[in-house]
Design a protein around this motif. Structure first.
Motif, mmCIF file in Angstrom:
data_model
loop_
_atom_site.group_PDB
_atom_site.id
_atom_site.type_symbol
_atom_site.label_atom_id
_atom_site.label_comp_id
_atom_site.label_asym_id
_atom_site.label_seq_id
_atom_site.Cartn_x
_atom_site.Cartn_y
_atom_site.Cartn_z
ATOM 1 N N UNK A 168 33.185 44.286 46.901
ATOM 2 C CA UNK A 168 34.146 43.032 47.254
ATOM 3 C C UNK A 168 33.335 41.818 47.481
ATOM 4 N N UNK A 169 32.036 41.889 47.644
ATOM 5 C CA UNK A 169 31.259 40.533 47.873
ATOM 6 C C UNK A 169 31.024 40.005 46.303
ATOM 7 N N UNK A 170 31.260 40.823 45.135
ATOM 8 C CA UNK A 170 30.857 40.473 43.772
ATOM 9 C C UNK A 170 32.315 40.331 43.117
ATOM 10 N N UNK A 171 33.524 40.444 43.432
ATOM 11 C CA UNK A 171 34.667 40.398 43.048
ATOM 12 C C UNK A 171 35.601 39.798 43.759
ATOM 13 N N UNK A 172 35.861 38.423 42.851
ATOM 14 C CA UNK A 172 37.068 37.644 43.648
ATOM 15 C C UNK A 172 38.315 37.721 42.702
ATOM 16 N N UNK A 173 39.269 37.423 43.428
ATOM 17 C CA UNK A 173 40.652 37.169 43.068
ATOM 18 C C UNK A 173 40.938 35.573 42.910
ATOM 19 N N UNK A 174 41.080 35.366 41.802
ATOM 20 C CA UNK A 174 41.477 33.720 41.469
ATOM 21 C C UNK A 174 42.794 33.694 40.478
ATOM 22 N N UNK A 175 43.894 33.118 40.792
ATOM 23 C CA UNK A 175 45.024 33.399 40.081
ATOM 24 C C UNK A 175 44.790 32.610 38.814
ATOM 25 N N UNK A 176 45.574 32.841 37.686
ATOM 26 C CA UNK A 176 45.620 31.741 36.648
ATOM 27 C C UNK A 176 46.541 30.696 36.868
ATOM 28 N N UNK A 177 45.785 29.560 36.792
ATOM 29 C CA UNK A 177 46.537 28.056 37.280
ATOM 30 C C UNK A 177 47.133 27.378 36.100
ATOM 31 N N UNK A 178 47.793 26.453 36.465
ATOM 32 C CA UNK A 178 48.455 25.602 35.559
ATOM 33 C C UNK A 178 48.121 24.121 36.115
ATOM 34 N N UNK A 199 26.656 38.962 37.511
ATOM 35 C CA UNK A 199 26.526 38.185 38.768
ATOM 36 C C UNK A 199 27.726 38.048 39.501
ATOM 37 N N UNK A 200 28.942 38.002 38.971
ATOM 38 C CA UNK A 200 30.263 37.966 39.616
ATOM 39 C C UNK A 200 31.258 38.474 38.654
ATOM 40 N N UNK A 201 32.493 39.185 39.204
ATOM 41 C CA UNK A 201 33.648 39.347 38.308
ATOM 42 C C UNK A 201 34.806 38.679 38.913
ATOM 43 N N UNK A 202 35.564 38.349 38.117
ATOM 44 C CA UNK A 202 36.988 37.440 38.688
ATOM 45 C C UNK A 202 38.144 38.522 38.102
ATOM 46 N N UNK A 203 39.377 38.496 39.025
ATOM 47 C CA UNK A 203 40.520 38.808 38.486
ATOM 48 C C UNK A 203 41.664 38.253 39.060
ATOM 49 N N UNK A 204 42.745 38.657 38.550
ATOM 50 C CA UNK A 204 43.813 37.615 38.375
ATOM 51 C C UNK A 204 44.921 38.066 39.531
ATOM 52 N N UNK A 205 44.706 39.118 40.424
ATOM 53 C CA UNK A 205 45.603 39.414 41.277
ATOM 54 C C UNK A 205 44.759 40.095 42.627
ATOM 55 N N UNK A 220 47.171 25.898 41.497
ATOM 56 C CA UNK A 220 46.791 24.555 40.693
ATOM 57 C C UNK A 220 45.608 24.940 40.072
ATOM 58 N N UNK A 221 45.263 24.785 38.616
ATOM 59 C CA UNK A 221 44.216 25.192 37.937
ATOM 60 C C UNK A 221 43.008 24.283 38.218
ATOM 61 N N UNK A 222 43.106 23.058 38.544
ATOM 62 C CA UNK A 222 41.830 22.221 38.734
ATOM 63 C C UNK A 222 41.382 22.789 40.387
ATOM 64 N N UNK A 223 42.220 23.237 41.016
ATOM 65 C CA UNK A 223 41.593 23.880 42.407
ATOM 66 C C UNK A 223 40.719 25.159 42.016
#
Length: 401
Positions: A192-202, A171-177, A384-387
């Motif tokens: 690009x509608x189904x893949x998002x960039x989310x950085x690994x947070x702390x 349904x979606x894919x995430x990658x870290x950069x 920020x991992x919570x965000x």
């Protein structure tokens, strides 16, 4: 946990793993937000050391048999699937190209999905975990997502991991950069509608900033002792510093298959008095060492098999703690280590550039302070991992059937 919380299953090849602190950070952030999780581990624990944060995870862990040792066991799993999973026979027939091991694990997780009332599955890494999560989601009729990191994108596997199919079916894919995101879309047909960039947070509460202005001439490197980390290049660069009579001591923290070769390289370069190997250390001890060092160096390279780091967590941790970093222009690293702004970023495999960058930071306390302050601002904004896990939960909820 609130009863109305969505229930999500995390599918992981092994859990816990000493080096995968980013997964534990993510799980703990979800739990702080009230998400009820279940963890499925596809293989046995292979390490003897664990980070202390593992003990604060509340999610129950189900450990599945890694291999089917007998036809009887496999058919017993299939029989349970036939009895409990709607349309299982047709779906199983459509996936007969998979190994019996993947099919059995996918079926067992699908059965657990229905028993536990899970609404969504998420896998880390696009290899075995994503393969099994995809099967389990199909067999149980729920949605699934996965996070692609680095080796699972760039390494040339002998067996096709069917990454385009996974990108299409999830349904979606995430990658870290952003670098990874562009690569997945350009090379594997990601939408690009189904893949998002989310950085690994702390969890930034655990990473207080400390000024690097008055630090000893200590150079720290942390990571698995494998080719893509570039530690051979680091040792050559350290020899350049020694030849210029620049005072320093370097400590390498970590272990791996290259340890003996790296130790031999230290001896060959006459650096025994300047370089030490610490092996694996607990996360808090590493954090203390980071804040006692003038810099953290991550001289990442692209290995001969195509493997590379996507965006090393240790860089994020060092920048959060107030220690200036030096790294290389590999994959997503320049998104984090912006040269002369949040760190120093040099060409991969360039011994001369790396040596010059280390000498520059050793020579200038003002530069260390400037880079460290600007780096912390970037970390607070983007890591920020919570965000970031809030965005993940929005992705999970949007995909639920």
């Amino acid at each position: 946990m609130p009863s109305e919380s969505p229930r999500v299953g995390y599918v992981l090849k092994r859990y816990p793993r000493f080096s995968e602190t980013f997964i534990v950070n993510e799980i703990l952030a979800h739990e702080r937000a009230g998400l009820c999780l279940a963890i499925f581990a596809l293989g046995p624990v292979m390490e003897a050391y664990f980070q202390p944060d593992i003990g604060t995870v509340k999610a129950p862990v189900t450990r599945l048999p890694e291999k089917q040792r007998s036809a009887e066991h496999f058919w017993a799993v299939v029989k349970k699937g036939m009895a409990a999973l709607p349309d299982y026979a047709r779906r199983l027939e459509e996936e007969q190209g998979h190994s019996v091991h993947d099919l059995a694990q996918g079926t067992e997780i699908a059965l657990a999905v229905r028993e536990l009332g899970l609404r969504h599955l998420h896998a880390h890494f696009a290899t075995q975990a994503a393969t099994v999560a995809r099967l389990a989601a199909k067999f149980s009729g729920i949605s699934w997502t996965f996070t692609a990191h680095a080796k699972d994108i760039y390494y040339r596997y002998e067996t096709d991991i069917q990454l385009p199919r996974k990108l299409q079916d999830a349904s979606h894919a995430i990658t870290v950069s952003d670098y990874n995101l562009a690569w997945l879309c350009e090379h594997y047909g990601g939408d690009r509608q189904k893949v998002s960039r989310l950085y690994n947070g702390l969890d930034l509460r655990q990473f207080p900033w400390l000024s690097p202005f008055k630090r000893p001439a200590k150079i720290l490197a942390v990571g698995r002792l494998v080719a893509k980390k570039g530690f051979r290049v680091l040792i050559e660069a350290l020899a350049h510093l020694q030849a210029r009579n620049i005072p320093f001591h370097c400590e390498l923290v970590g272990d791996g298959p290259e340890r003996e070769a790296l130790q031999a390289a230290v001896v060959a370069a006459g650096l025994q008095a300047r370089v030490s190997f610490s092996g694996l250390l607990p996360r808090q001890e590493v954090a203390t060492m980071i804040q006692q060092s003038a810099m953290l160096v991550a001289p990442c390279v692209i290995s001969e098999d195509g493997d590379r780091d996507g965006l090393p967590t240790i860089l994020v941790e060092a920048m959060a703690l107030g220690t200036p970093v030096i790294s290389t222009r590999v994959a997503g690293i320049p998104e984090l280590v912006v040269d002369e702004q949040t760190g120093l970023c040099v060409a991969a495999n360039s011994v001369g550039e790396l040596a010059a960058a280390m000498a520059k930071l050793l020579d200038s306390a003002d530069l260390r302070e400037k880079l460290a302050r600007q780096a912390r601002k970037l970390i607070v904004r983007d890591y920020d991992v919570d965000l970031n896990t809030l965005k993940m939960r929005e992705i999970f909820n949007a995909g639920q059937k």
